[in-house]
Enzyme design. Structure first.
Site, short mmCIF file in Angstrom:
data_model
loop_
_atom_site.label_atom_id
_atom_site.label_comp_id
_atom_site.label_asym_id
_atom_site.label_seq_id
_atom_site.Cartn_x
_atom_site.Cartn_y
_atom_site.Cartn_z
N HIS A 1 0.84 -1.20 0.00
CA HIS A 1 0.00 0.00 0.00
C HIS A 1 0.87 1.24 0.00
O HIS A 1 0.43 2.32 0.38
CB HIS A 1 -0.89 0.05 1.23
CG HIS A 1 -1.58 -1.23 1.51
ND1 HIS A 1 -1.15 -2.11 2.46
CD2 HIS A 1 -2.66 -1.78 0.93
CE1 HIS A 1 -1.95 -3.16 2.46
NE2 HIS A 1 -2.87 -2.99 1.55
N HIS B 1 -9.80 11.18 12.21
CA HIS B 1 -10.52 10.80 13.43
C HIS B 1 -11.85 11.55 13.60
O HIS B 1 -12.84 10.96 14.02
CB HIS B 1 -9.63 11.02 14.67
CG HIS B 1 -10.26 10.46 15.91
ND1 HIS B 1 -10.56 9.13 16.05
CD2 HIS B 1 -10.68 11.07 17.05
CE1 HIS B 1 -11.13 8.93 17.25
NE2 HIS B 1 -11.22 10.09 17.86
N GLY B 2 -11.86 12.84 13.23
CA GLY B 2 -13.11 13.61 13.34
C GLY B 2 -14.18 13.07 12.40
O GLY B 2 -15.30 12.79 12.82
N GLY C 1 -14.28 10.18 10.90
CA GLY C 1 -14.60 8.79 11.22
C GLY C 1 -15.55 8.70 12.40
O GLY C 1 -16.55 7.98 12.37
N THR D 1 -9.73 2.30 13.10
CA THR D 1 -9.51 1.64 14.37
C THR D 1 -10.55 2.07 15.39
O THR D 1 -11.16 1.24 16.08
CB THR D 1 -8.11 2.02 14.90
OG1 THR D 1 -7.18 1.86 13.83
CG2 THR D 1 -7.70 1.14 16.04
N SER D 2 -10.76 3.38 15.51
CA SER D 2 -11.68 3.83 16.55
C SER D 2 -13.10 3.34 16.27
O SER D 2 -13.85 3.05 17.19
CB SER D 2 -11.65 5.35 16.66
OG SER D 2 -12.11 5.94 15.47
N GLY E 1 -8.41 -4.11 21.18
CA GLY E 1 -7.30 -3.26 20.75
C GLY E 1 -5.98 -3.61 21.41
O GLY E 1 -4.92 -3.24 20.93
N ARG F 1 -1.99 3.64 14.12
CA ARG F 1 -1.41 4.22 12.94
C ARG F 1 -0.36 5.28 13.24
O ARG F 1 0.50 5.59 12.43
CB ARG F 1 -2.55 4.88 12.16
CG ARG F 1 -2.49 4.68 10.71
CD ARG F 1 -3.67 5.40 10.10
NE ARG F 1 -4.73 4.49 9.71
CZ ARG F 1 -4.71 3.79 8.59
NH1 ARG F 1 -3.69 3.85 7.79
NH2 ARG F 1 -5.70 3.01 8.27
N ASP G 1 -3.83 12.58 22.51
CA ASP G 1 -4.30 11.53 21.61
C ASP G 1 -5.75 11.82 21.19
O ASP G 1 -6.62 12.02 22.04
CB ASP G 1 -4.24 10.18 22.32
CG ASP G 1 -4.85 9.10 21.46
OD1 ASP G 1 -4.29 8.84 20.38
OD2 ASP G 1 -5.90 8.57 21.84
P1 ADP Z 1 -7.33 5.13 12.41
O1 ADP Z 1 -6.15 5.13 13.33
O2 ADP Z 1 -7.64 3.77 11.88
O3 ADP Z 1 -7.25 6.21 11.36
P2 ADP Z 1 -9.01 6.88 14.00
O4 ADP Z 1 -8.19 8.00 13.46
O5 ADP Z 1 -10.49 7.05 13.90
O6 ADP Z 1 -8.61 5.50 13.36
O7 ADP Z 1 -8.69 6.69 15.54
C1 ADP Z 1 -7.43 6.91 16.06
C2 ADP Z 1 -7.50 6.63 17.55
O8 ADP Z 1 -7.76 5.26 17.79
C3 ADP Z 1 -6.21 6.89 18.28
O9 ADP Z 1 -6.12 8.25 18.61
C4 ADP Z 1 -6.32 6.02 19.50
O10 ADP Z 1 -6.99 6.67 20.56
C5 ADP Z 1 -7.24 4.91 19.05
N1 ADP Z 1 -6.52 3.65 18.93
C6 ADP Z 1 -5.68 3.27 17.95
N2 ADP Z 1 -5.23 2.01 18.18
C7 ADP Z 1 -5.81 1.62 19.35
C8 ADP Z 1 -5.77 0.43 20.15
N3 ADP Z 1 -5.04 -0.62 19.76
N4 ADP Z 1 -6.49 0.39 21.29
C9 ADP Z 1 -7.24 1.44 21.67
N5 ADP Z 1 -7.33 2.58 20.96
C10 ADP Z 1 -6.62 2.67 19.83
MG MG Z 2 -7.01 8.22 11.91
#
Ligand code: ADP
Ligand code: MG
Length: 589
Positions: free
Chosen positions: A217, A395-396, A398, A438-439, A480, A537, A550
């Site tokens: 990727h 994150h916002g 999502g 992830t979130s 997680g 990530r 975070d």
């Molecule tokens: P992505 O990382 O897939 O882009 P998001 O940006 O929506 O997803 O979410 C990021 C957040 O996910 C991080 O700031 C952290 O708080 C949370 N996160 C990432 N990995 C884990 C994990 N293994 N366990 C708990 N929370 C996690």
């Molecule tokens: Mg993210």
């Protein structure tokens, strides 16, 4: 460059529809991916593969007798959702259980993991084998951290052949573990790939250079080299792979030379000829090799070499026939088409099953989600900004997609009179489905766990609130696997839980305990600014995250704060029995 599409956002979905239209004798579309369109013997283990799209023939193109039973297909280079994995596995299962197998990527691990939990809870025994063949992605002593590339096909093939032979889930799993352990790959790239709709490739390899160990990727390679001759390239790939050979390797190997999308077959063949000579000179016997495009990366210019170190059993499963749209081996008798059951509307069936107290509490749950939605919507940009320092900036958006889908699902279920259990489980599924990332997976599974913990009872007491908090937190840490200090939402979640339980055990009403928890979460989220991310990530760019909190911890604290305010101020106590304890019934049951 990708030219053929109407709307690039629909590229993966429409390409999948067309693949099915061209291969109805093999595969049928289900919500979330494809399954075989032909008869599968009852009780056969269903090997369900998957991941992001953009890798044809992986993953939908390797579904058929002797190989996968189904493929879960996410968007381009994006993990599919837990809901997709769950539905494809359910459609593929014929009573023998499910073996999920896919490349080791965090998003896939979380979403498939959540689907596995759901399937197991429903009595469909499900196991997982992560493919970890890419020797460039982590050293040998951290083999579990390696990611999956073209070795995917090798592991899927062994597992699929073992399932076809009628082996049970334990035996198929054991063979897949062994195949994965004995499969090693190394890739090179000459230039990057372009996402549909994008004008520029995701990355470029400088002209006259080759990047060694680059991911499929566009993950960074381990080193750049001047463009070698074919003989030098063959030497480089073979020598690195031989140096990484597994314990008990033996002398018989499958060699698979994989084109990533934009290397001509003639070039692959030319290179394969040289590789064959080198392997033979090293005293190895090559068994039924493959040379062609098996796990691609859109139009990436690059290739990889995979070696599967055989033992007798692995050799017989590798040699067994397989018949799929994108990978055929030997010959197989044609199969009859099968009828696929149309899944019933689970919501309608389950709404009946409730109590007055559970329906009332369901309304409260829907109202709390609406509060969460409000606060997320108000903070979308800020959450995105925080995620952009070291993460991918989504994150916002999502969180917004997830919480909006969850709130809508909860509102519908609640309006139909559903129990709190159903309101929260459908909300959680909707969250993880819509949000991805992830979130999204974590919030989704936490809501599902919260719903299950409340169940559908005749009455609820304050103690149920404590159980909900615990199940919510446990779901996230189980899925997680983050621990305090990893700089994730867990750093806000655990302080919330501990302060909530301390207040509650000290006799505080539920609303008061939530307020204590929320205050602790807020302070803890702020304090994550001084941490370096060890999960997710953001990990590879840890330094850039220093000084910023975070994003996942911040969004959790925001939601907790809003819910605390709502329970304290805006919430009419007569609404539910839980409210009675929220309003001051300190005598916990
Ligand atoms: P992505 O990382 O897939 O882009 P998001 O940006 O929506 O997803 O979410 C990021 C957040 O996910 C991080 O700031 C952290 O708080 C949370 N996160 C990432 N990995 C884990 C994990 N293994 N366990 C708990 N929370 C996690
Ligand atoms: Mg993210």
């Amino acid at each position: 460059m990708t030219r053929i599409f109407d709307d690039p956002a629909d590229f993966a979905e429409e390409a999948l529809d067309g693949l099915v239209a061209a291969n109805r004798g093999y595969i049928a579309r289900v919500d979330g991916g494809v399954v075989r369109s032909t008869e599968v013997p009852a009780g056969q283990v269903a090997v369900v593969v998957g991941g992001g799209s953009g890798h044809y023939p992986a993953f939908a193109g390797v579904v058929g007798p002797g190989l996968a039973a189904g493929a879960v297909c996410g968007n381009i280079f994006t993990s599919p959702s837990a809901g997709q994995a769950y539905r494809v596995a359910k459609a593929a299962d014929t009573g023998g259980g499910v073996l999920f197998s896919y490349g080791n990527y965090a998003g896939d691990v979380i979403h498939f993991g959540e689907a596995q939990q759901r399937l197991n809870a429903e009595g469909i025994e499900t196991r997982t084998i992560l493919v970890t063949d890419d020797i460039a992605s982590a050293p040998l002593d951290e083999i579990g951290k390696r990611r999956g590339i073209a070795g995917d096909l090798v592991v899927f093939k062994i597992a699929g052949a073992a399932a076809e032979a009628g082996l049970d889930l334990d035996a198929v799993e054991e063979l897949a573990i062994r195949a994965n352990y004995r499969t090693r790959s190394l890739g090179v790239a000459f230039d990057g790939c372009t996402l549909p709709g994008a004008a520029e490739p995701l990355f470029h390899v400088p002209a006259g250079q080759m990047s060694l160990g680059l991911g499929i990727h566009g993950e960074p390679g381990i080193s750049d080299h001047p463009l070698p001759t074919a003989s030098e390239l063959a030497q480089l790939l073979v020598s690195r792979l031989l140096a990484d050979r597994p314990d008990g390797a033996g002398t018989r190997v499958v060699a698979l030379l994989n084109g990533l999308g934009r290397v001509k077959y003639e070039e692959l063949f030319l290179l394969f000829g040289k590789i064959e000579k080198l392997l033979t000179a090293a005293g190895l016997t090559i068994v039924e090799p493959e040379c062609g495009e098996l796990v691609t990366s859109l139009d990436m210019s690059g290739l990889s070499l995979t070696l599967l170190w055989l033992d007798e059993e692995l050799e017989s499963y590798w040699a067994a026939p397989a018949d799929t749209p994108g990978f055929r081996k030997g010959s197989m008798a044609p199969r009859a088409r099968r009828e696929l059951a149309v899944p019933e509307d689970a919501l309608a069936a389950e709404v009946e099953d409730t109590t007055a107290a559970a329906t009332e509490l369901g309304r409260l749950a829907a109202a709390l989600l609406a509060q969460a939605q409000d606060v997320v919507v108000d903070n979308v940009e800020e959450l995105g900004r925080l995620d952009a320092f070291a993460g991918d900036g989504d994150h916002g958006t999502g969180m917004r997609r997830g919480v909006e889908a969850a709130t809508a699902a909860a509102r519908n279920a609640s309006a139909a009179g559903a129990s709190v259990e159903l309101v929260l489980t459908t909300a959680g599924q909707a969250w993880s489905e819509r949000a991805g990332g992830t979130s999204g997976a974590l919030w989704g599974s936490a809501l599902v766990a919260a719903g299950r913990s409340l169940g559908t009872k005749d009455s609820y007491r304050g103690g149920d609130a404590a159980a909900v908090v615990t199940s919510f937190v446990d779901a996230i840490t189980t899925l997680g696997k983050a621990v305090p200090g990893d700089k994730t939402m867990v750093d806000a979640l655990l302080p919330f839980r501990d302060a909530f339980l301390a207040a509650f055990d000290g006799g505080a009403p539920v609303a008061g305990a939530v307020a204590s928890g929320a205050a602790a979460a807020q302070a803890a989220a702020d304090a994550t600014a001084s941490l370096r991310p060890l999960k997710g990530r953001a990990r590879p760019l840890a330094e850039k995250s220093l000084g910023h909190p975070d994003p996942g911890a911040v969004s959790f604290a925001l939601i907790a704060g809003r819910i605390a305010e709502y329970l304290d101020v805006g919430f009419p106590p007569a609404d539910s029995r839980l409210a009675a304890s929220a309003a001051g019934d300190g005598a916990h049951a």
